[in-house]
Design a protein around this motif. Structure first.
Motif, PDB file in Angstrom:
ATOM      1  N   SER A 181      -3.746  12.502  -2.464  1.00 32.68           N
ATOM      2  CA  SER A 181      -4.958  12.329  -1.669  1.00 32.68           C
ATOM      3  C   SER A 181      -5.494  10.901  -1.719  1.00 32.68           C
ATOM      4  N   ALA A 182      -4.839  10.034  -2.452  1.00 31.24           N
ATOM      5  CA  ALA A 182      -5.360   8.670  -2.605  1.00 31.24           C
ATOM      6  C   ALA A 182      -4.318   7.654  -2.184  1.00 31.24           C
ATOM      7  N   ARG A 183      -4.805   6.472  -1.864  1.00 31.10           N
ATOM      8  CA  ARG A 183      -3.914   5.360  -1.573  1.00 31.10           C
ATOM      9  C   ARG A 183      -4.159   4.281  -2.612  1.00 31.10           C
ATOM     10  N   GLN A 184      -3.117   3.604  -3.006  1.00 31.12           N
ATOM     11  CA  GLN A 184      -3.280   2.549  -3.999  1.00 31.12           C
ATOM     12  C   GLN A 184      -2.344   1.403  -3.688  1.00 31.12           C
ATOM     13  N   LEU A 200       0.853  -1.180   0.000  1.00 30.77           N
ATOM     14  CA  LEU A 200       0.000   0.000   0.000  1.00 30.77           C
ATOM     15  C   LEU A 200       0.886   1.225   0.000  1.00 30.77           C
TER      16      LEU A 200
END
Lengths: 113, 108
Positions: free
Chosen positions: B92-95, B87
């Motif tokens: 602003s996002a996690r992927q 992870l």
């Protein structure tokens, strides 16, 4: 149980056709993802979205676009399909919590002739 | 480019403990995820975390840049592709960044 569904299990299209792959999740997840799976290459991220009408490019966005008009639905669009887009396409969704577990759909096997 | 590395194949005898190793070069990763994928089915999360953990027959070891999945008492029905993922936080996002998958073969 979280359910992620994809509109088709198998799809055959011709080169140059416009292709829509649809994904729907029923758990009110904020994040949605599109991957393609190819032998020896694993899962590669095409696009993802963390909110309605928001999208972010993944590792291999070229030749693809996406649409997220509603929270539960995330569409992958191939504007002009090519043979090198023959692949297995997997959709996933997740919440925005710190655990970030992604839940996957069963995949769509797309063949472009 | 951030990457996750795992062997392409692992073979084991039935009843043994199988270890699938994974390491990454992701500087801002902080969790490992292990998924199981049978052809034609949705990939399914087995175990995850930033510390050693266990879910049934699946154990996960954890180091800052590596993890192993251990499958106890492996069975022929465990033959599948196992994906390791990390992870990462990007703006602003996690992927998740996935490895290329490990095909497990179980010999009777």
């Amino acid at each position: 149980d979280v359910k992620v569904t994809q509109s088709s299990r198998y799809l055959v299209k011709r080169t140059g056709e416009k292709v829509f792959l649809e994904c729907v999740q029923d758990m009110d997840h904020e994040n949605m993802f599109w991957y393609r799976q190819d032998p020896g290459l694993g899962l590669r991220l095409i696009y993802f979205s963390y909110d309605v009408k928001m999208k972010e490019k993944g590792d291999i966005p070229e030749g693809y676009s996406v649409s997220r008009e509603k929270k539960e639905r995330f569409s992958l669009i191939l504007e002009s399909a090519s043979t090198n887009q023959t692949s297995m396409y997997l959709c996933a969704s997740s919440t925005s919590s710190s655990t970030d577990t992604q839940y996957f759909g069963p995949g769509t096997r797309l063949t472009v002739l | 480019k951030d990457q996750v590395f795992q062997p392409s194949t692992v073979a084991s005898s039935e009843g043994a403990v199988v270890e699938i190793f994974c390491n990454h070069s992701v500087s801002n990763a902080y969790n490992f995820f292990w998924y199981l994928h049978f052809p034609g089915c949705a990939p399914r999360l087995l175990v995850k975390g930033s510390k050693p953990s266990q879910q049934g027959r699946y154990n996960m070891t954890y180091e800052r840049f590596s993890s192993s999945l251990l499958i106890l008492q492996v069975r022929e029905a465990d033959a599948a592709v196992y994906y390791c993922a990390c992870l990462i936080s990007s703006g602003s996002a996690r992927q998740l960044t996935f490895g290329s998958g490990t095909q497990l073969t179980v010999l009777p």
